[in-house]
Write a protein that holds these residues in place. Sequence first.
Motif, PDB file in Angstrom:
ATOM      1  N   GLU A  46      41.301 -48.399 -29.376  1.00  0.00           N
ATOM      2  CA  GLU A  46      42.342 -47.516 -28.338  1.00  0.00           C
ATOM      3  C   GLU A  46      42.201 -45.894 -28.444  1.00  0.00           C
ATOM      4  O   GLU A  46      42.075 -45.467 -27.487  1.00  0.00           O
ATOM      5  N   SER A  90      39.053 -45.372 -26.685  1.00  0.00           N
ATOM      6  CA  SER A  90      39.358 -45.275 -25.018  1.00  0.00           C
ATOM      7  C   SER A  90      39.868 -43.841 -24.760  1.00  0.00           C
ATOM      8  O   SER A  90      39.431 -43.253 -23.556  1.00  0.00           O
ATOM      9  N   TYR A 124      38.281 -41.228 -22.199  1.00  0.00           N
ATOM     10  CA  TYR A 124      38.684 -40.768 -20.741  1.00  0.00           C
ATOM     11  C   TYR A 124      39.142 -39.339 -21.076  1.00  0.00           C
ATOM     12  O   TYR A 124      38.988 -38.488 -19.993  1.00  0.00           O
ATOM     13  N   GLN A 179      45.054 -40.827 -18.347  1.00  0.00           N
ATOM     14  CA  GLN A 179      44.679 -42.161 -18.900  1.00  0.00           C
ATOM     15  C   GLN A 179      44.611 -41.850 -20.480  1.00  0.00           C
ATOM     16  O   GLN A 179      44.835 -42.695 -21.369  1.00  0.00           O
ATOM     17  N   GLU A 236      46.369 -44.287 -23.584  1.00  0.00           N
ATOM     18  CA  GLU A 236      45.283 -44.817 -24.223  1.00  0.00           C
ATOM     19  C   GLU A 236      45.948 -44.450 -25.866  1.00  0.00           C
ATOM     20  O   GLU A 236      46.201 -45.418 -26.841  1.00  0.00           O
ATOM     21  N   HIS A 273      48.803 -46.689 -26.382  1.00  0.00           N
ATOM     22  CA  HIS A 273      48.363 -48.123 -26.830  1.00  0.00           C
ATOM     23  C   HIS A 273      48.147 -48.095 -28.220  1.00  0.00           C
ATOM     24  O   HIS A 273      48.494 -48.837 -29.098  1.00  0.00           O
ATOM     25  N   GLU A 297      37.380 -51.248 -19.690  1.00  0.00           N
ATOM     26  CA  GLU A 297      38.385 -51.858 -19.487  1.00  0.00           C
ATOM     27  C   GLU A 297      38.128 -53.349 -19.603  1.00  0.00           C
ATOM     28  O   GLU A 297      39.112 -54.141 -20.252  1.00  0.00           O
ATOM     29  N   ILE A 320      37.852 -53.859 -23.099  1.00  0.00           N
ATOM     30  CA  ILE A 320      39.059 -53.976 -23.933  1.00  0.00           C
ATOM     31  C   ILE A 320      39.816 -55.300 -23.688  1.00  0.00           C
ATOM     32  O   ILE A 320      40.418 -56.003 -24.566  1.00  0.00           O
ATOM     33  N   GLN A 379      46.320 -54.822 -19.384  1.00  0.00           N
ATOM     34  CA  GLN A 379      45.100 -55.006 -18.916  1.00  0.00           C
ATOM     35  C   GLN A 379      45.010 -55.568 -17.544  1.00  0.00           C
ATOM     36  O   GLN A 379      43.888 -55.090 -16.947  1.00  0.00           O
ATOM     37  N   GLU A 422      45.645 -52.600 -15.454  1.00  0.00           N
ATOM     38  CA  GLU A 422      44.328 -51.341 -15.613  1.00  0.00           C
ATOM     39  C   GLU A 422      43.260 -51.718 -14.866  1.00  0.00           C
ATOM     40  O   GLU A 422      42.702 -51.356 -14.041  1.00  0.00           O
TER      41      GLU A 422
HETATM   42 FE1  OFO Z   1      43.037 -48.896 -20.926  1.00  0.00          FE
HETATM   43  O1  OFO Z   1      44.026 -49.981 -22.056  1.00  0.00           O
HETATM   44 FE2  OFO Z   1      43.952 -49.467 -23.735  1.00  0.00          FE
HETATM   45  O2  OFO Z   1      42.513 -49.454 -24.055  1.00  0.00           O
END
Ligand code: OFO
Length: 166
Positions: A17, A20, A24, A46, A50, A53, A94, A97, A127, A130
Amino acid sequence: MISKRLEEELNKQINAEMYSAYLYLSMSAYLAKENLNGFSHWMKLQFEEEQGHAMKFFQYILDRGGNVELEKINRPQISWNGIIDVFEEVYKHEQYITNLINDLVDVAIQERDHATVAMLQWYVSEQVEEESTVSELLDQLRIIDGKGSGLFMLDREAKSRSLSSN
Ligand code: OFO
Protein backbone atom coordinates in the motif's frame (compact mmCIF):
# COMPACT_ATOMS: atom_id res chain seq x y z
CA MET A 1 -3.55 -12.78 18.55
CA ILE A 2 -2.90 -13.32 14.84
CA SER A 3 -0.76 -16.15 13.51
CA LYS A 4 2.84 -15.47 12.53
CA ARG A 5 2.03 -16.24 8.91
CA LEU A 6 -0.85 -13.79 8.79
CA GLU A 7 1.19 -11.16 10.62
CA GLU A 8 3.88 -11.49 7.96
CA GLU A 9 1.39 -11.25 5.11
CA LEU A 10 -0.34 -8.19 6.61
CA ASN A 11 3.04 -6.50 7.05
CA LYS A 12 3.80 -7.17 3.38
CA GLN A 13 0.51 -5.53 2.49
CA ILE A 14 1.46 -2.37 4.42
CA ASN A 15 4.49 -2.21 2.15
CA ALA A 16 2.40 -2.80 -0.99
CA GLU A 17 0.00 0.00 0.00
CA MET A 18 2.89 2.36 0.75
CA TYR A 19 4.39 1.51 -2.63
CA SER A 20 1.01 2.32 -4.25
CA ALA A 21 1.09 5.67 -2.43
CA TYR A 22 4.64 6.32 -3.67
CA LEU A 23 3.78 5.33 -7.23
CA TYR A 24 0.80 7.70 -7.32
CA LEU A 25 2.84 10.52 -5.79
CA SER A 26 5.42 10.03 -8.51
CA MET A 27 2.64 10.11 -11.12
CA SER A 28 1.33 13.31 -9.51
CA ALA A 29 4.72 14.97 -10.01
CA TYR A 30 4.92 13.77 -13.63
CA LEU A 31 1.42 15.07 -14.38
CA ALA A 32 2.21 18.46 -12.83
CA LYS A 33 5.21 18.69 -15.15
CA GLU A 34 2.91 17.93 -18.07
CA ASN A 35 0.69 20.84 -16.97
CA LEU A 36 -2.16 18.48 -16.13
CA ASN A 37 -2.79 20.03 -12.73
CA GLY A 38 -6.24 18.50 -12.31
CA PHE A 39 -4.93 14.97 -12.80
CA SER A 40 -1.91 15.80 -10.65
CA HIS A 41 -4.32 16.77 -7.85
CA TRP A 42 -6.37 13.58 -8.46
CA MET A 43 -3.22 11.50 -8.13
CA LYS A 44 -2.17 13.31 -4.95
CA LEU A 45 -5.50 12.36 -3.38
CA GLN A 46 -4.88 8.80 -4.54
CA PHE A 47 -1.52 8.99 -2.72
CA GLU A 48 -3.32 10.06 0.47
CA GLU A 49 -5.93 7.34 0.09
CA GLU A 50 -3.24 4.66 -0.26
CA GLN A 51 -1.52 5.87 2.90
CA GLY A 52 -4.89 5.45 4.58
CA HIS A 53 -5.05 1.87 3.31
CA ALA A 54 -1.60 1.17 4.74
CA MET A 55 -2.55 2.72 8.08
CA LYS A 56 -5.67 0.56 8.39
CA PHE A 57 -3.44 -2.54 8.16
CA PHE A 58 -0.93 -0.94 10.55
CA GLN A 59 -3.63 -0.34 13.17
CA TYR A 60 -5.23 -3.73 12.64
CA ILE A 61 -1.96 -5.59 13.30
CA LEU A 62 -1.50 -3.61 16.53
CA ASP A 63 -5.12 -4.14 17.58
CA ARG A 64 -4.62 -7.89 17.22
CA GLY A 65 -1.49 -7.85 19.36
CA GLY A 66 0.87 -8.36 16.41
CA ASN A 67 4.13 -6.69 15.46
CA VAL A 68 4.42 -4.07 12.75
CA GLU A 69 7.61 -4.52 10.73
CA LEU A 70 8.16 -1.84 8.13
CA GLU A 71 10.26 -2.66 5.10
CA LYS A 72 12.01 -0.55 2.50
CA ILE A 73 9.68 0.98 -0.11
CA ASN A 74 10.75 0.40 -3.72
CA ARG A 75 11.53 3.35 -5.97
CA PRO A 76 8.65 4.07 -8.35
CA GLN A 77 8.97 4.93 -12.02
CA ILE A 78 9.36 8.69 -12.59
CA SER A 79 8.29 9.17 -16.17
CA TRP A 80 5.52 7.95 -18.47
CA ASN A 81 4.47 8.21 -22.06
CA GLY A 82 1.51 10.56 -21.61
CA ILE A 83 -1.73 10.43 -19.67
CA ILE A 84 -3.08 7.19 -21.20
CA ASP A 85 0.13 5.39 -20.29
CA VAL A 86 -0.23 6.68 -16.71
CA PHE A 87 -3.78 5.42 -16.33
CA GLU A 88 -3.02 2.10 -18.01
CA GLU A 89 -0.41 1.57 -15.34
CA VAL A 90 -2.79 2.63 -12.53
CA TYR A 91 -5.35 0.12 -13.81
CA LYS A 92 -2.77 -2.67 -14.04
CA HIS A 93 -1.48 -1.81 -10.58
CA GLU A 94 -4.94 -1.85 -9.01
CA GLN A 95 -5.61 -5.27 -10.56
CA TYR A 96 -2.36 -6.46 -9.01
CA ILE A 97 -3.45 -5.09 -5.61
CA THR A 98 -6.81 -6.84 -5.97
CA ASN A 99 -4.93 -10.12 -6.43
CA LEU A 100 -2.87 -9.43 -3.31
CA ILE A 101 -6.03 -8.77 -1.29
CA ASN A 102 -7.62 -11.97 -2.60
CA ASP A 103 -4.48 -13.91 -1.64
CA LEU A 104 -4.67 -12.36 1.84
CA VAL A 105 -8.29 -13.50 2.21
CA ASP A 106 -7.17 -17.03 1.21
CA VAL A 107 -4.47 -17.02 3.91
CA ALA A 108 -6.91 -15.69 6.54
CA ILE A 109 -9.36 -18.48 5.65
CA GLN A 110 -6.60 -21.12 5.82
CA GLU A 111 -5.59 -19.77 9.25
CA ARG A 112 -9.27 -19.87 10.30
CA ASP A 113 -8.98 -16.20 11.34
CA HIS A 114 -12.54 -14.97 10.87
CA ALA A 115 -11.84 -11.50 12.27
CA THR A 116 -9.23 -10.92 9.57
CA VAL A 117 -11.52 -12.31 6.87
CA ALA A 118 -14.17 -9.80 8.03
CA MET A 119 -11.68 -6.90 8.15
CA LEU A 120 -10.48 -7.72 4.62
CA GLN A 121 -14.00 -7.43 3.19
CA TRP A 122 -13.60 -3.64 3.31
CA TYR A 123 -10.58 -3.95 0.99
CA VAL A 124 -12.40 -6.38 -1.31
CA SER A 125 -15.17 -3.79 -1.86
CA GLU A 126 -12.68 -0.92 -2.09
CA GLN A 127 -10.83 -2.70 -4.91
CA VAL A 128 -14.07 -3.14 -6.89
CA GLU A 129 -14.59 0.62 -6.60
CA GLU A 130 -10.99 1.52 -7.44
CA GLU A 131 -10.85 -0.70 -10.52
CA SER A 132 -14.17 0.58 -11.79
CA THR A 133 -13.25 4.28 -11.28
CA VAL A 134 -9.91 3.88 -13.03
CA SER A 135 -11.28 1.79 -15.88
CA GLU A 136 -13.98 4.42 -16.52
CA LEU A 137 -11.40 7.21 -16.58
CA LEU A 138 -9.17 5.18 -18.87
CA ASP A 139 -12.07 4.62 -21.29
CA GLN A 140 -12.78 8.37 -21.35
CA LEU A 141 -9.11 9.16 -21.96
CA ARG A 142 -9.00 6.67 -24.83
CA ILE A 143 -12.13 8.18 -26.41
CA ILE A 144 -10.46 11.60 -26.56
CA ASP A 145 -7.13 9.98 -27.51
CA GLY A 146 -5.54 11.58 -24.44
CA LYS A 147 -5.32 15.05 -25.97
CA GLY A 148 -6.93 18.28 -27.12
CA SER A 149 -9.95 20.03 -25.65
CA GLY A 150 -11.28 16.71 -24.32
CA LEU A 151 -8.20 16.35 -22.16
CA PHE A 152 -8.55 19.95 -21.02
CA MET A 153 -12.13 19.21 -19.88
CA LEU A 154 -11.23 15.94 -18.13
CA ASP A 155 -8.33 17.63 -16.38
CA ARG A 156 -10.71 20.29 -15.08
CA GLU A 157 -13.09 17.61 -13.84
CA ALA A 158 -10.24 15.77 -12.12
CA LYS A 159 -9.44 18.94 -10.22
CA SER A 160 -12.81 18.81 -8.45
CA ARG A 161 -12.15 15.40 -6.90
CA SER A 162 -12.24 15.38 -3.12
CA LEU A 163 -10.95 12.72 -0.74
CA SER A 164 -14.35 11.22 0.10
CA SER A 165 -15.22 10.53 -3.55
CA ASN A 166 -13.28 8.74 -6.25
FE1 OFO B 1 -5.49 1.56 -4.65
O1 OFO B 1 -6.03 0.45 -3.26
FE2 OFO B 1 -4.82 0.36 -1.88
O2 OFO B 1 -3.41 -0.15 -2.94
